[in-house]
Design a protein around this motif. Structure first.
Motif: not given
Length: 774
Positions: A481-485, A550-553
């Protein structure tokens, strides 16, 4: 005071016009014209037959003489099952079994609502007459006025001095006036006499007699014509006629007059065969094409059938034949488009059980514009067996095939091929990843007949080929789990590998019957085979490495995906795809230590901006082997701006046997100017030739009751060499045309025009602009 009577007499018949349905969601405008009175018709689904026949009468005041007459005043309400009448005053004559009602009169049942000045009902024969009536069909747009409306004893409607429209009240875009209309409640269609069609209040068409559908039920009759003009066909007018032959059959016949060519006739026959089978038959014919120097006849016939005989047996058939190679380039066919250059002839029957299946097929493919004719499969038998978890987690599979290949040219050899492919695999799967080990034995036998042709002397009469195969494929799933912008995401990292070993055997003594080279995209890196078919099975000793992230919201929607992979060869492959029967073929296997580097990207850049792309890059030669990219702006339904580019070097032109480079840029868009008006367009440009290859511009206006589309098309034409008939002396390279479609909803039009099919109308379909037609 309310007075309630319970009578056992039948008041009015139940008129069935159409089943009330809920429209499916559609991007086009949908309007339902509802009556300006509240809906009262509600039927208890658990009501008995006696309850449905029972008549209930409510009123503020009443006067009654037993057995003679009853008079009701003030908020009079009659109900019987799902039928209701509301009026200010009503008189019931029990001797003559007649009901008179007037004053704010409303008649309703489940199917329609009628308001009128007065009503006279004869209960003895279940008929009624309403004067000064307005009517609305529930769940549909149809409504209108009638000087007199009669409900007949057989539950039909007769309207005198009447009109109807599907436009909202107050909108006079179109109106159909008729001296008399009869609506059949069983067949759900109407007959009109002495009808006038008015558009914008102006009479434009007089129709002595016509029939119209009043529900979704199919009805024979003319559909709306289409108009167009183009540089190759001239002025075109098509007037389709629909024939509802039976519940299981229908036919659409379309005379299409082309001023430059002649009368083009198209027939589309559809059928149902039982509950689970269906098919269609198309016949198209143009006699004496005026655009050809020899005025040759042009024709097409097509048949397809598919379905299930029972829970185990399936059938499939498909056959198409045309008069010449350029048929689809010149004719607006209902079967295939100008970008299709193959005709498939296929017949197949299959049988399925839980662990095994069997199929038998015959197949012939005609490639338009090519001198080389593919082999015919006459026939092919397949048997497959599956035994999952056969022993201690081991899976067993068996694939087998017997194929007989024939060629229309007697100079080519014929062959029978038997292939048996048993395999044992050991799959290990879990949330953290998977590992599959597999061993196969590829055993193939050929019996080849060179037809006495010396050029086939390299082919052996009998060939036995035995190849072992080992494949190990593994994948590991990491996530965090991470965060971008300032947005929270779940990121995955999915490395995978595949080791593949296939034994080598010289296969130059085998002809090419159904084999071709496959693309090397990212997913193709993990295939077991380099060629389709079985005539060439390339030896391999290689390792494939790939990585996907991949990135999932927070709603678990994929916002980003990137894949990268490459094959590393421990040993050069020695098997090519050269056909001994065609010395001009030059397909070779290049010796290299690794394959192209294949990458794919799909991402939502920001809000309504999306990008996708792919590249195949030769790291050894530092060359771009294939690349493609699209940038989309999709802020809402039917709102689109798309920019695309594709590059493919050394693409083989099968007509000239020469290599060409494809470098094309394109734009596509669709945008609503208002709730009713849409603009659609596209433009594709060939950077190598410095010319546009396709331009499309169109607008569509759609209201609740009519729709109009006007479009302009300019595109490059494919021109094949044709031995069957003489083509134009100077065949045009480009074609341009203007097309007009007009639909009046409710008068047998082909339905609302959609924006989606405008996006797909052309050489490059939306979301598939990078697909190459070879």
């Amino acid at each position: 005071m309310h007075i309630r009577y319970f009578l056992a007499l039948s008041l009015l018949p139940q008129l069935v016009l159409a089943e009330e349905t809920t429209p499916e969601p559609d991007a086009s405008i949908q309007c339902l014209v509802e009556p300006p009175v509240p809906r009262m018709a509600v039927v208890d689904p658990e009501a008995s037959e006696t309850d449905l026949q029972e008549i209930r009468i409510l009123s503020d005041r009443s006067e009654a003489q037993m057995g003679k007459q009853a008079k009701f005043n003030g908020n009079v309400s009659f109900s019987q099952g799902g039928r209701h009448i509301a009026a200010d005053e009503a008189i019931l004559n029990q001797q003559s079994e007649r009901l008179d009602a007037n004053g704010n009169l409303v008649f309703q049942d489940q199917m329609f609502t009628i308001t009128a000045d007065s009503l006279v009902a004869q209960m003895r024969d279940n008929s009624a007459t309403l004067s000064g009536a307005q009517y609305w069909l529930h769940g549909q747009q149809i409504h209108g006025d009638a000087e007199k409306l009669e409900i007949t004893p057989d539950n039909n409607l007769h309207l005198t001095k009447t009109n109807f429209t599907t436009c909202p009240p107050g909108d006079s875009s179109w109106l159909l006036e008729a001296d008399k209309i009869k609506i059949d409640s069983t067949e759900e269609w109407g007959e009109l006499w002495d009808a006038k069609l008015k558009i914008g209040g102006v009479p434009i068409l007089y129709i002595p007699y016509m029939t119209i559908p009043v529900s979704d039920k199919r009805k024979s009759g003319f559909l709306f014509p289409t108009f167009s003009t183009s540089t190759t066909n001239g002025v075109e007018v098509a007037t389709p006629y629909y024939w509802n032959i039976a519940p299981e059959y229908d036919l659409t016949f379309t005379p299409n007059y082309m001023s430059a060519r002649g009368l083009f006739l198209k027939t589309d026959f559809r059928y149902l065969a039982g509950e689970s089978q269906q098919g269609q038959l198309n016949v198209e014919y143009l006699g004496n094409d005026n655009m050809l120097s020899n005025n040759a006849d042009r024709y097409l016939y097509h048949w397809e059938h598919k379905g299930a005989i029972d829970k185990n047996w399936r059938v499939l058939a498909n056959f198409t034949q045309v008069s010449d190679n350029n048929y689809f380039n010149d004719m607006d066919s209902d079967v295939q488009s100008a970008t299709d250059n193959q005709l498939s002839r296929l017949g197949e029957v299959s049988y399925f059980e839980r662990n095994w299946d069997f199929s038998a097929r015959v197949q012939d493919i005609k490639v338009l514009g090519e001198d080389e004719v593919p082999y015919q499969v006459m026939p092919q038998l397949n048997f497959n067996y599956r035994a999952p978890s056969l022993w201690n987690g081991l899976d067993f599979d068996l694939m087998s095939e017997v194929s007989n290949f024939k060629h229309q040219d007697n100079e080519f050899s014929t062959a029978t091929r038997l292939h048996v492919e048993p395999s044992i695999s050991f799959p290990i799967q879990g949330p953290a990843g998977s590992l599959t080990s597999e061993v196969k034995l590829l055993q193939t036998y050929y019996w080849q007949d060179d037809q006495g042709n010396p050029k086939n002397s390299e082919l052996d009469d009998q060939v036995s080929r035995t190849l072992p195969q080992v494949r190990i494929h593994g994948q590991v799933n990491f996530e965090r789990y991470t965060d971008y912008f300032n947005e929270n995401y779940r990121q995955t990292l999915e490395p995978q590998f595949q080791y593949l070993y296939v034994g080598y055997e010289d296969q130059s003594n085998i002809g090419i019957y159904d084999t071709a080279q496959l693309q090397e995209d990212y997913f193709g890196l993990f295939r077991e085979r380099r060629f389709s078919g079985l005539d060439r099975i390339a030896d391999a000793n290689q390792m494939t490495l790939g990585l996907t992230t991949r990135l999932f919201d927070e709603n678990n929607i994929e916002k980003f995906k990137f894949s990268l992979g490459q094959i590393f060869y421990f040993q050069d492959s020695r098997v090519g795809i050269n056909d001994p029967q065609i010395p001009t073929q030059t397909y070779t296997q290049e010796n290299t230590s690794n394959s192209v580097l294949a990458a794919e990207l799909s991402t939502q850049i920001y809000k309504d901006w999306y990008m996708s792309g792919a590249i195949q890059y030769d790291t050894k030669q530092s060359e771009n082997k294939k690349s493609e990219v699209t940038l989309d702006f999709r802020p809402g339904a039917n709102k689109l701006l798309q920019f695309s580019y594709r590059y493919v070097p050394d693409l083989l032109n099968t007509n000239t046997n020469e290599s060409v480079n494809i470098s094309q840029a394109g734009m596509r868009g669709a945008w609503p100017v208002s709730d009713s008006l849409y603009l659609v367009g596209n433009w594709y440009y060939d950077l190598n030739e410095s010319r546009a290859v396709e331009t499309y511009a169109g607008f569509q206006y759609e209201s609740c009751c009519w729709a109009l589309r006007l479009s302009y098309h300019y595109r490059i034409k494919t021109n094949y060499e044709d031995d069957n008939n003489s083509t134009l002396d100077n065949r045009e390279l480009f074609e341009s045309g203007v097309y007009l479609n007009f639909v009046i909803k409710g008068l047998g039009g082909s339905g609302p025009l959609g924006v989606t099919d405008m996006l797909n109308d052309g050489l490059f379909n939306y979301r598939k602009p990078l697909y190459l037609k070879n």
